[in-house]
Write an enzyme that holds these catalytic residues in place. Structure first.
Site, short mmCIF file in Angstrom:
data_model
loop_
_atom_site.label_atom_id
_atom_site.label_comp_id
_atom_site.label_asym_id
_atom_site.label_seq_id
_atom_site.Cartn_x
_atom_site.Cartn_y
_atom_site.Cartn_z
CG HIS A 116 -0.52 0.35 2.48
ND1 HIS A 116 0.12 -0.54 3.28
CD2 HIS A 116 -0.54 1.51 3.18
CE1 HIS A 116 0.47 0.05 4.41
NE2 HIS A 116 0.07 1.31 4.38
CE LYS A 165 1.59 5.09 3.16
NZ LYS A 165 0.53 5.48 4.08
CG HIS A 218 5.37 -0.83 3.76
ND1 HIS A 218 4.55 -1.35 2.77
CD2 HIS A 218 4.75 -1.12 4.93
CE1 HIS A 218 3.50 -1.92 3.34
NE2 HIS A 218 3.60 -1.80 4.64
CE LYS A 245 4.13 -1.79 14.11
NZ LYS A 245 3.48 -1.11 13.02
C1 BG6 Z 1 1.40 -2.21 7.47
C2 BG6 Z 1 2.11 -2.83 8.65
O1 BG6 Z 1 1.77 -2.84 6.29
O2 BG6 Z 1 1.75 -0.83 7.40
C3 BG6 Z 1 1.75 -2.13 9.93
O3 BG6 Z 1 1.74 -4.21 8.76
C4 BG6 Z 1 2.01 -0.63 9.81
O4 BG6 Z 1 2.49 -2.65 11.03
C5 BG6 Z 1 1.37 -0.07 8.55
O5 BG6 Z 1 1.47 -0.01 10.95
C6 BG6 Z 1 1.79 1.36 8.31
O6 BG6 Z 1 1.05 1.91 7.25
P1 BG6 Z 1 0.74 3.46 7.18
O7 BG6 Z 1 0.04 3.64 5.87
O8 BG6 Z 1 -0.14 3.77 8.35
O9 BG6 Z 1 2.05 4.16 7.27
#
Ligand code: BG6
Length: 481
Positions: A178, A182, A240, A331
């Site tokens: 995902h 963005k 990511h 985190k």
């Molecule tokens: C997810 C992870 O893929 O991405 C999560 O599994 C993380 O642990 C999240 O919190 C972060 O996504 P974003 O879009 O909130 O930065």
């Protein structure tokens, strides 16, 4: 500036795992927003498929509750919501058995795009794919969307790729990351390849180093059983952060075309040096301020899983040899911020020898919050009293410049699902890319087997040791705020 909405072709989208958390939080609200924006032709339908024995009416009630919880109040519109709910249907299916498949087959229409979203555990991918084919629900033009985690290491990712390949060709498989959906991540490519300004400087001769930070304030509470087997390296870095690194470091593709872009990303991953043990710091958050520590959130009270990783890596190619890339994610840190900072080298000769205030140029690309770009440049400090330099930002907040308040921009999931319907794979990971990313990640994880991560206090920027990772190179991390 008002965003242009280009409608997609009519489609039937089947969401497996439609009663799960991702569907509730992201997929259904995202699809509603696209419907509200006018991007979904009136005949398009979304068919929920899951184990639970709901009726279509009950599924609509489930979806209505999801919209109430996860759609912002300014996007709630009773008429549009009803229109969206009318598009929904539901079939209970048993992924590993025979129940429900004939009924699902009976619901599929000809002449529309067919897409299947596997929002289920990867262990079910093979069973679902097999039944879709067996019952003639999916054909050679259908598309399947799969979620992360795409494997937990190279062998498991290879096995998943092989399972999918038994039923679908690579052009039919959409592996979602995902972060690629963005807005600013895509803007990275626009900024790099639609301007002459940056690219001539975008190499080891001019770039001192690159920092990529994805900091979160949330912990892993509620996801302990998944996260404990994953950790920050598998959860964030392998996918990511690796994608961000690729988009920053890749060569210009010959065209903005799925395979051209993915070929270039793959070359970056393959050119990554293995990471030295002393160039990695792992951390685990402690409890504090009324919040549980990692060991309470985790399934294993003696867990050695990391909730924080900082590392330095190098890309061995002509463009980047000698420029370190520092990656950091964690985190329960001080603030939620994702950004990429490209720090340029000092000019070869300073004519302002005795002018105080000198700093390097930095280009900051902010993914969230406050999406935008910020270039730090040196100017003369105004006023008399000699030549003093001061660093000022050339600030471009996308919301301000484009007149967007952010609410009109599709979120990552809705944008990516519409790309599936359009048949555009540019922002999806190819099988070989995912495997190459695991091939780089696996030895790093194997190298810290059994070791305890460094504890860090919540609300900080991670363990002290991570600061040292840059200090010893004479550099410092940007503040997390
Ligand atoms: C997810 C992870 O893929 O991405 C999560 O599994 C993380 O642990 C999240 O919190 C972060 O996504 P974003 O879009 O909130 O930065």
């Amino acid at each position: 500036m008002v965003s242009r909405v280009i409608p997609v072709d009519p489609f039937d989208l089947v969401v497996f795992g439609a009663t799960g958390d991702l569907a509730r939080r992201k997929i259904l609200p995202g699809l509603y927003r696209r419907s509200l924006a006018g991007q979904m032709p009136p005949t398009s339908r979304i068919i929920g498929a899951a184990r639970s024995g709901m009726t279509p009416q009950e599924f609509r009630a489930f979806a209505a509750a999801a919209l109430a919880e996860f759609v912002s109040p300014d996007k709630r519109a009773p008429k549009a919501e009803q229109e969206f709910l009318d598009r929904l249907d539901y079939v209970p299916v048993d992924a590993r058995g025979n129940d429900g498949w004939a009924e699902l087959a009976g619901k599929m229409r000809g002449g529309v795009v067919r897409a299947f979203y596997f929002s289920v555990a990867p262990a079910l991918f093979g069973d679902i794919a097999e039944r879709l084919k067996q019952h003639g629900i999916a054909d050679d033009s259908s598309r399947v969307v799969v979620e992360k985690p795409f494997g937990t290491d190279l062998p498991s990712a290879q096995a998943l790729n092989a399972t999918l390949a038994r039923h679908f060709s690579e052009t039919q498989i959409y592996r979602i990351d995902h972060y690629l959906g963005k807005e600013t991540v895509q803007n990275l490519m626009a900024v790099r390849f639609a301007n002459i300004l940056f690219e001539p400087l975008w190499n080891a001769q001019y770039v001192d180093h690159v920092q990529i930070t994805v900091a979160e304030t949330v912990g892993v509470g509620g996801r302990g059983s998944y996260y404990d087997k994953s950790g920050a390296m598998r959860d964030m870095v392998q996918n990511h952060m690796m994608q961000l690194l690729c988009l920053i470091a890749m060569e210009p593709p010959y065209h903005f075309d799925p395979n051209a872009v993915r070929d270039e990303k793959l070359k970056v991953i393959r050119a990554l040096d293995s990471v030295q043990r002393e160039d990695i710091v792992r951390g685990q958050y402690l409890g504090g301020a009324g919040q549980a520590g990692y060991l309470t959130d985790a399934e294993d009270p003696d867990s050695r899983t990391e909730s924080f990783v900082a590392l330095k890596c190098h890309i061995s190619n002509w463009r980047w040899k000698g420029t370190p890339f520092y990656l950091r994610t964690g985190k329960r840190l001080r603030a939620r911020v994702s950004e990429i900072a490209v720090t340029f080298k000092e000019p070869p000769h300073s004519i302002f020898d005795d002018a105080p205030g000198w700093r390097e140029n930095v280009l900051v690309i902010r993914l969230q919050p406050d999406e935008g770009m910020n270039m730090k440049v040196m100017i003369k400090e105004p006023g008399p009293g000699g030549m003093r330099l001061v660093q000022v930002p050339l600030d471009m907040s996308f919301a301000e410049v484009l007149g967007e308040d952010g609410t009109d921009m599709p979120d990552a999931y809705e944008r990516l699902i519409m790309d599936v319907i359009r048949g555009n794979q540019t922002l999806f990971m190819r099988g070989d890319e995912v495997e190459a990313a695991w091939a780089w990640t696996d030895p790093i994880i194997a190298g810290w087997e059994g070791q305890r991560p460094h504890p860090y206090d919540p609300g900080t920027s991670g363990p002290e040791e991570a600061l040292m990772l840059m200090h010893r190179d004479g550099r410092r991390w940007r503040d997390i705020r």
